[in-house]
Design a protein around this motif. Structure first.
Motif, short mmCIF file in Angstrom:
data_model
loop_
_atom_site.label_atom_id
_atom_site.label_comp_id
_atom_site.label_asym_id
_atom_site.label_seq_id
_atom_site.Cartn_x
_atom_site.Cartn_y
_atom_site.Cartn_z
N GLN A 286 9.94 0.61 -35.86
CA GLN A 286 10.54 -0.45 -35.70
C GLN A 286 10.59 -1.30 -34.47
OE1 GLN A 286 14.81 -0.65 -37.48
NE2 GLN A 286 14.35 1.72 -37.72
N THR A 287 10.61 -2.34 -34.38
CA THR A 287 10.86 -3.39 -33.28
C THR A 287 12.22 -4.16 -33.55
OG1 THR A 287 8.61 -3.93 -33.33
CG2 THR A 287 9.93 -5.32 -32.10
N MET A 288 13.00 -3.73 -32.03
CA MET A 288 14.29 -4.47 -32.17
C MET A 288 14.28 -5.71 -31.26
SD MET A 288 17.22 -1.45 -32.31
CE MET A 288 17.36 -0.49 -33.89
N ILE A 289 14.93 -6.57 -31.16
CA ILE A 289 15.01 -7.79 -30.48
C ILE A 289 16.38 -7.81 -29.82
CG2 ILE A 289 14.67 -10.28 -30.24
CD1 ILE A 289 12.94 -10.12 -32.87
N GLY A 290 16.34 -7.83 -28.56
CA GLY A 290 17.74 -7.90 -27.65
C GLY A 290 17.66 -9.09 -26.87
N ASP A 291 18.84 -9.42 -26.22
CA ASP A 291 18.89 -10.06 -25.21
C ASP A 291 18.27 -9.37 -23.74
OD1 ASP A 291 21.04 -9.05 -24.06
OD2 ASP A 291 22.32 -10.70 -24.94
N LYS A 292 18.62 -10.28 -22.83
CA LYS A 292 18.11 -9.49 -21.44
C LYS A 292 19.02 -8.51 -20.81
CE LYS A 292 19.75 -13.25 -18.70
NZ LYS A 292 19.45 -14.62 -18.02
N ASN A 293 20.31 -8.60 -21.36
CA ASN A 293 21.22 -7.39 -21.20
C ASN A 293 20.93 -5.92 -21.58
OD1 ASN A 293 22.51 -9.07 -19.12
ND2 ASN A 293 23.51 -10.05 -21.00
N TYR A 294 19.84 -5.97 -22.43
CA TYR A 294 19.50 -4.56 -23.02
C TYR A 294 18.43 -4.22 -22.08
CZ TYR A 294 22.33 -5.31 -27.36
OH TYR A 294 23.18 -5.26 -28.28
N PHE A 295 18.58 -3.34 -21.06
CA PHE A 295 17.61 -2.90 -20.06
C PHE A 295 18.18 -1.65 -19.48
CE2 PHE A 295 21.07 -4.80 -17.45
CZ PHE A 295 20.95 -3.94 -16.43
N GLY A 296 17.28 -1.19 -18.91
CA GLY A 296 17.60 0.09 -17.89
C GLY A 296 16.37 1.18 -18.42
N ALA A 297 15.88 1.99 -17.45
CA ALA A 297 14.87 2.85 -17.87
C ALA A 297 15.23 3.72 -18.59
CB ALA A 297 14.45 3.46 -16.39
#
Length: 124
Positions: free
Chosen positions: A18-29
């Motif tokens: 799957q590919t999920m699309i999120g905004d720039k707040n979905y981040f972090g290693a």
């Protein structure tokens, strides 16, 4: 997002790659590593100071499409005042309004109406 995936592992297991699309707040290693370990690819815009990410050219037109759909659902279909008292009630009301809009678009298309997404002619 991780909470949803943990609560229902079948969301990923039944749909590999799957590919999920999120905004720039979905981040972090750690966040991105956990998604990758689950077999999920994340597309999101780059944050300030980050290198450009794959798929960044898709976000502006995609966001406009999503905002347009949300506005139609909220304004034309009046989904903010659905009056559903249970999850099933809300689901039924949302689906009946989507069906009504789909039927109106089909009817307007078949009759040659100048505006296909309008329900004004049926609002009596």
């Amino acid at each position: 997002m991780l909470g949803i995936l943990r609560a229902d592992p079948a969301l990923v297991a039944d749909r590999p790659g799957q590919t999920m699309i999120g905004d720039k707040n979905y981040f972090g290693a750690g966040f991105e590593t956990e998604l990758a370990d689950a077999g999920v690819r994340l597309l999101r815009p780059a944050r300030k100071g980050e290198a450009e990410r794959v798929g960044s050219g898709l976000f502006k037109p995609l966001r406009q499409t999503i905002e347009s759909i949300n506005q139609t659902l909220k304004a034309q279909l009046d989904l903010e005042r659905h009056s559903g008292r249970t999850a099933a009630g809300v689901t039924v009301r949302v689906l009946q309004r989507l069906l009504a809009l789909t039927a109106a678009i089909w009817h307007n298309d078949k009759t040659g109406a100048p505006v296909r997404r309008s329900l004004t002619a049926y609002d009596h």
